[in-house]
Design an enzyme around this catalytic site. Structure first.
Site, PDB file in Angstrom:
ATOM      1  N   ARG A  60      52.375  43.650  40.982  1.00  0.00           N
ATOM      2  CA  ARG A  60      53.075  45.363  41.175  1.00  0.00           C
ATOM      3  C   ARG A  60      54.196  45.340  42.113  1.00  0.00           C
ATOM      4  O   ARG A  60      55.083  45.985  42.014  1.00  0.00           O
ATOM      5  CB  ARG A  60      51.954  46.171  41.227  1.00  0.00           C
ATOM      6  CG  ARG A  60      52.504  47.585  41.071  1.00  0.00           C
ATOM      7  CD  ARG A  60      51.324  48.668  40.892  1.00  0.00           C
ATOM      8  NE  ARG A  60      51.816  49.992  40.802  1.00  0.00           N
ATOM      9  CZ  ARG A  60      51.530  50.936  41.521  1.00  0.00           C
ATOM     10  NH1 ARG A  60      50.557  51.089  42.568  1.00  0.00           N
ATOM     11  NH2 ARG A  60      52.087  52.098  41.182  1.00  0.00           N
ATOM     12  N   HIS A  64      58.083  46.696  41.968  1.00  0.00           N
ATOM     13  CA  HIS A  64      58.491  48.051  42.823  1.00  0.00           C
ATOM     14  C   HIS A  64      59.525  47.543  43.855  1.00  0.00           C
ATOM     15  O   HIS A  64      60.427  48.350  44.183  1.00  0.00           O
ATOM     16  CB  HIS A  64      57.401  48.641  43.428  1.00  0.00           C
ATOM     17  CG  HIS A  64      56.321  49.499  42.563  1.00  0.00           C
ATOM     18  ND1 HIS A  64      56.522  50.724  42.474  1.00  0.00           N
ATOM     19  CD2 HIS A  64      55.562  49.161  41.496  1.00  0.00           C
ATOM     20  CE1 HIS A  64      55.706  51.321  41.657  1.00  0.00           C
ATOM     21  NE2 HIS A  64      55.375  50.103  40.733  1.00  0.00           N
ATOM     22  N   ASP A  65      59.386  46.307  44.275  1.00  0.00           N
ATOM     23  CA  ASP A  65      60.698  45.623  44.920  1.00  0.00           C
ATOM     24  C   ASP A  65      61.954  45.626  44.195  1.00  0.00           C
ATOM     25  O   ASP A  65      62.848  46.228  44.448  1.00  0.00           O
ATOM     26  CB  ASP A  65      60.376  44.247  45.404  1.00  0.00           C
ATOM     27  CG  ASP A  65      61.386  43.786  46.558  1.00  0.00           C
ATOM     28  OD1 ASP A  65      62.243  44.558  47.228  1.00  0.00           O
ATOM     29  OD2 ASP A  65      61.606  42.667  46.626  1.00  0.00           O
ATOM     30  N   GLY A  70      67.518  46.356  44.174  1.00  0.00           N
ATOM     31  CA  GLY A  70      67.364  44.839  43.638  1.00  0.00           C
ATOM     32  C   GLY A  70      65.980  44.183  44.380  1.00  0.00           C
ATOM     33  O   GLY A  70      65.523  44.642  45.410  1.00  0.00           O
ATOM     34  N   ASP A  72      64.975  42.420  47.047  1.00  0.00           N
ATOM     35  CA  ASP A  72      65.510  42.054  48.093  1.00  0.00           C
ATOM     36  C   ASP A  72      64.604  42.377  49.266  1.00  0.00           C
ATOM     37  O   ASP A  72      64.900  42.785  50.811  1.00  0.00           O
ATOM     38  CB  ASP A  72      67.029  42.832  48.672  1.00  0.00           C
ATOM     39  CG  ASP A  72      66.467  44.428  48.697  1.00  0.00           C
ATOM     40  OD1 ASP A  72      65.418  44.853  48.332  1.00  0.00           O
ATOM     41  OD2 ASP A  72      67.522  45.025  49.233  1.00  0.00           O
ATOM     42  N   SER A  74      63.155  45.059  50.080  1.00  0.00           N
ATOM     43  CA  SER A  74      63.280  46.493  50.829  1.00  0.00           C
ATOM     44  C   SER A  74      61.997  47.252  50.941  1.00  0.00           C
ATOM     45  O   SER A  74      61.688  48.065  51.896  1.00  0.00           O
ATOM     46  CB  SER A  74      64.510  47.248  50.154  1.00  0.00           C
ATOM     47  OG  SER A  74      64.259  47.301  48.711  1.00  0.00           O
ATOM     48  N   ASN A  91      55.913  55.023  44.469  1.00  0.00           N
ATOM     49  CA  ASN A  91      55.205  53.672  45.389  1.00  0.00           C
ATOM     50  C   ASN A  91      53.948  54.005  45.641  1.00  0.00           C
ATOM     51  O   ASN A  91      53.338  52.888  46.367  1.00  0.00           O
ATOM     52  CB  ASN A  91      56.416  53.182  46.513  1.00  0.00           C
ATOM     53  CG  ASN A  91      57.562  52.462  45.782  1.00  0.00           C
ATOM     54  OD1 ASN A  91      57.356  51.942  44.768  1.00  0.00           O
ATOM     55  ND2 ASN A  91      58.690  52.491  46.687  1.00  0.00           N
ATOM     56  N   HIS A 189      50.033  44.735  33.198  1.00  0.00           N
ATOM     57  CA  HIS A 189      48.781  45.713  33.146  1.00  0.00           C
ATOM     58  C   HIS A 189      47.594  44.979  32.573  1.00  0.00           C
ATOM     59  O   HIS A 189      46.507  45.626  32.600  1.00  0.00           O
ATOM     60  CB  HIS A 189      49.068  46.964  32.368  1.00  0.00           C
ATOM     61  CG  HIS A 189      50.232  47.768  32.981  1.00  0.00           C
ATOM     62  ND1 HIS A 189      50.864  48.819  32.690  1.00  0.00           N
ATOM     63  CD2 HIS A 189      50.825  47.869  34.517  1.00  0.00           C
ATOM     64  CE1 HIS A 189      51.670  49.713  33.424  1.00  0.00           C
ATOM     65  NE2 HIS A 189      51.692  48.548  34.613  1.00  0.00           N
ATOM     66  N   THR A 190      47.484  43.929  31.793  1.00  0.00           N
ATOM     67  CA  THR A 190      46.813  43.176  31.517  1.00  0.00           C
ATOM     68  C   THR A 190      45.656  42.703  32.620  1.00  0.00           C
ATOM     69  O   THR A 190      44.415  42.507  32.553  1.00  0.00           O
ATOM     70  CB  THR A 190      47.183  41.787  30.639  1.00  0.00           C
ATOM     71  OG1 THR A 190      45.791  41.181  30.397  1.00  0.00           O
ATOM     72  CG2 THR A 190      48.018  41.098  31.316  1.00  0.00           C
ATOM     73  N   SER A 238      38.826  43.672  29.574  1.00  0.00           N
ATOM     74  CA  SER A 238      39.712  42.168  29.876  1.00  0.00           C
ATOM     75  C   SER A 238      40.361  42.174  31.225  1.00  0.00           C
ATOM     76  O   SER A 238      41.419  41.738  31.413  1.00  0.00           O
ATOM     77  CB  SER A 238      40.473  42.041  28.659  1.00  0.00           C
ATOM     78  OG  SER A 238      41.233  40.870  28.969  1.00  0.00           O
TER      79      SER A 238
HETATM   80  C1  HEM Z   1      56.983  51.026  32.073  1.00  0.00           C
HETATM   81  C2  HEM Z   1      57.143  50.972  33.530  1.00  0.00           C
HETATM   82  C3  HEM Z   1      55.833  51.253  34.342  1.00  0.00           C
HETATM   83  C4  HEM Z   1      55.169  52.262  34.727  1.00  0.00           C
HETATM   84  C5  HEM Z   1      55.370  53.766  34.448  1.00  0.00           C
HETATM   85  C6  HEM Z   1      54.090  51.833  35.479  1.00  0.00           C
HETATM   86  C7  HEM Z   1      53.038  52.759  35.941  1.00  0.00           C
HETATM   87  C8  HEM Z   1      51.985  52.187  36.426  1.00  0.00           C
HETATM   88  C9  HEM Z   1      50.773  53.104  37.194  1.00  0.00           C
HETATM   89  C10 HEM Z   1      50.743  54.598  37.149  1.00  0.00           C
HETATM   90  C11 HEM Z   1      49.980  52.197  37.539  1.00  0.00           C
HETATM   91  C12 HEM Z   1      48.509  52.622  38.477  1.00  0.00           C
HETATM   92  C13 HEM Z   1      48.792  52.584  39.648  1.00  0.00           C
HETATM   93  C14 HEM Z   1      47.705  52.964  40.649  1.00  0.00           C
HETATM   94  O1  HEM Z   1      46.931  53.764  40.208  1.00  0.00           O
HETATM   95  O2  HEM Z   1      47.897  52.336  41.866  1.00  0.00           O
HETATM   96  C15 HEM Z   1      50.367  50.808  37.577  1.00  0.00           C
HETATM   97  C16 HEM Z   1      49.436  49.720  37.816  1.00  0.00           C
HETATM   98  C17 HEM Z   1      50.215  48.460  37.752  1.00  0.00           C
HETATM   99  N1  HEM Z   1      51.266  48.091  37.433  1.00  0.00           N
HETATM  100 FE1  HEM Z   1      52.625  49.341  36.426  1.00  0.00          FE
HETATM  101  N2  HEM Z   1      53.868  50.470  35.422  1.00  0.00           N
HETATM  102  C18 HEM Z   1      55.171  49.988  34.813  1.00  0.00           C
HETATM  103  C19 HEM Z   1      55.699  48.713  34.510  1.00  0.00           C
HETATM  104  C20 HEM Z   1      54.822  47.546  35.344  1.00  0.00           C
HETATM  105  C21 HEM Z   1      55.714  46.572  35.597  1.00  0.00           C
HETATM  106  C22 HEM Z   1      57.021  46.055  35.010  1.00  0.00           C
HETATM  107  C23 HEM Z   1      55.066  45.723  36.250  1.00  0.00           C
HETATM  108  C24 HEM Z   1      55.110  44.349  36.739  1.00  0.00           C
HETATM  109  C25 HEM Z   1      55.797  43.088  36.278  1.00  0.00           C
HETATM  110  C26 HEM Z   1      53.908  46.606  36.503  1.00  0.00           C
HETATM  111  C27 HEM Z   1      52.669  46.188  37.549  1.00  0.00           C
HETATM  112  C28 HEM Z   1      51.571  47.073  37.446  1.00  0.00           C
HETATM  113  C29 HEM Z   1      50.491  46.173  38.255  1.00  0.00           C
HETATM  114  C30 HEM Z   1      49.974  44.774  38.095  1.00  0.00           C
HETATM  115  C31 HEM Z   1      49.405  47.240  38.175  1.00  0.00           C
HETATM  116  C32 HEM Z   1      48.085  47.243  38.575  1.00  0.00           C
HETATM  117  C33 HEM Z   1      47.710  47.493  40.060  1.00  0.00           C
HETATM  118  C34 HEM Z   1      46.577  47.105  40.809  1.00  0.00           C
HETATM  119  O3  HEM Z   1      45.606  47.033  40.098  1.00  0.00           O
HETATM  120  O4  HEM Z   1      46.402  47.727  41.992  1.00  0.00           O
HETATM  121  N3  HEM Z   1      53.768  47.635  36.046  1.00  0.00           N
HETATM  122  N4  HEM Z   1      51.447  50.848  36.668  1.00  0.00           N
END
Ligand code: HEM
Length: 319
Positions: A60, A64-65, A70, A72, A74, A91, A189-190, A238
């Site tokens: 994640r 967010h970086d 970009g 970088d 930041s 963030n 998210h998997t 999963s």
């Molecule tokens: C479509 C845009 C996206 C939205 C709106 C989104 C939103 C979120 C939200 C709301 C969470 C839960 C955060 C929390 O409770 O701490 C989350 C978790 C996460 N997101 Fe996304 N996300 C998006 C795309 C992505 C992308 C592109 C990646 C990485 C390539 C990513 C990686 C992750 C990961 C790995 C988690 C789990 C973090 C953890 O278990 O601590 N997300 N995301």
């Protein structure tokens, strides 16, 4: 004289080409810091062995970086006030800074001033994916670190409540397609978790697209008036393992956050999800392979190269 003029023209074009074609490279540190990648790998392995949740956290962090200023580094900067990029609302909960700092201090000991924090973030995300049994992919390196980290610049991050068209356009603005949107959010998210904070509004609003049985499960984990900080898996049944189950869940009304569920309510992103869930036996492999390609693409967003930016001495401060 003519020879000199030809030389000047050739030099000019060589310089222009060399400069404009400058880009990330595979094995950028192979001569200057040959153990760079293995050091990051070891630090990530160790962190994930201690806490399997760290894999998602590091993945994640790269998203967010890359989406602000970009890729970088930041997001790593901490000036001490509240106006740093990392404190933007979008963030909230982003972490993994300790792992990046640990890798950086080891790298500074061995190869001072060589390896950028932005590259460490990208390599750590890849190693995190592998630690979660996801695909290995080669990460092009050579990113330089940015000097700007401002909370206001992170105001437009994709949000879980964004309509699908907004999500698509926010990805498109970064050069990422609808397919990348599906691959990156699905593939990431998997393995991750979410705070109930992001789920409760859907439950309170009785979101009709949530499968009825699944609704009850979510409500029991995130009860009304309960602790918004309780964490639940984004990929039900999963968690921690990279696979395509999350796509099946999204298709079956078992998406946990809204931005995942809406991916099945748009014709194009629905078609993309279905394409990875086809009867084709290799669909699982394709999902992993295509996710890896999308990660490389995301990792190239707005990178600073050549003489841009700097190589920070410590990741949480500019030099
Ligand atoms: C479509 C845009 C996206 C939205 C709106 C989104 C939103 C979120 C939200 C709301 C969470 C839960 C955060 C929390 O409770 O701490 C989350 C978790 C996460 N997101 Fe996304 N996300 C998006 C795309 C992505 C992308 C592109 C990646 C990485 C390539 C990513 C990686 C992750 C990961 C790995 C988690 C789990 C973090 C953890 O278990 O601590 N997300 N995301």
């Amino acid at each position: 004289m003519l020879t000199f003029a030809i030389f000047l023209v050739l030099f000019y074009f060589h310089y222009q080409l060399g400069f404009s074609e400058a880009q990330l490279q595979f094995g950028f540190y192979s001569r200057t810091c040959p153990s760079a990648e293995s050091i990051v790998h070891d630090v990530v392995q160790h962190a994930v062995a201690k806490d399997p949740g760290k894999a998602a956290v590091l993945l994640r962090l790269q998203f967010h970086d890359c989406f602000v200023e970009g890729c970088d580094g930041s997001i790593l900067i901490k000036h001490g006030g509240n106006d740093d990029e990392r404190f933007a609302a979008g963030n909230a909960g982003v972490a993994g800074f300790d792992v990046i700092d640990e890798a950086k201090s080891e790298l500074e000991r061995l190869c001072p001033g060589i390896v950028s924090c932005a590259d460490i973030v990208a390599l750590a995300a890849r190693d995190a994916v592998v630690a979660a049994k996801g695909p290995f992919y080669v990460v092009p390196t050579g990113r330089r670190d940015g000097r700007i980290a401002n909370v206001g610049h992170a105001a437009n991050l994709p949000d879980d409540k964004d309509p699908i068209n907004t999500l698509k356009s926010k990805f498109r603005e970064k050069g990422l397609s609808d397919q990348d949107l599906v691959l990156l959010s699905g593939g990431a998210h998997t393995i991750g978790t979410t705070a109930c904070f992001f789920v409760m509004p859907r439950l309170d609003a009785q979101d009709p697209t949530i499968n009825k049985e699944f609704f009850k499960i979510l409500r029991s984990k995130c009860p009304q008036g309960g602790d918004v900080n309780v964490r639940i898996p984004l990929d039900w049944d999963s968690q921690f393992v990279f696979d395509d189950q999350i796509l099946r869940n999204i298709r079956n009304g078992r998406g946990v956050i809204l931005s995942d569920s809406v991916l099945y309510r748009d014709n194009n992103t629905k078609r993309i999800i279905d394409s990875y869930l086809g009867t084709n036996r290799s669909s699982k492999a394709n999902f992993a392979t295509d996710f890896a390609k999308a990660m490389v693409k995301m990792g190239a967003i707005g990178v600073k190269i050549g003489v841009e930016g700097e190589i920070r001495r410590i990741c949480n401060a500019t030099n």
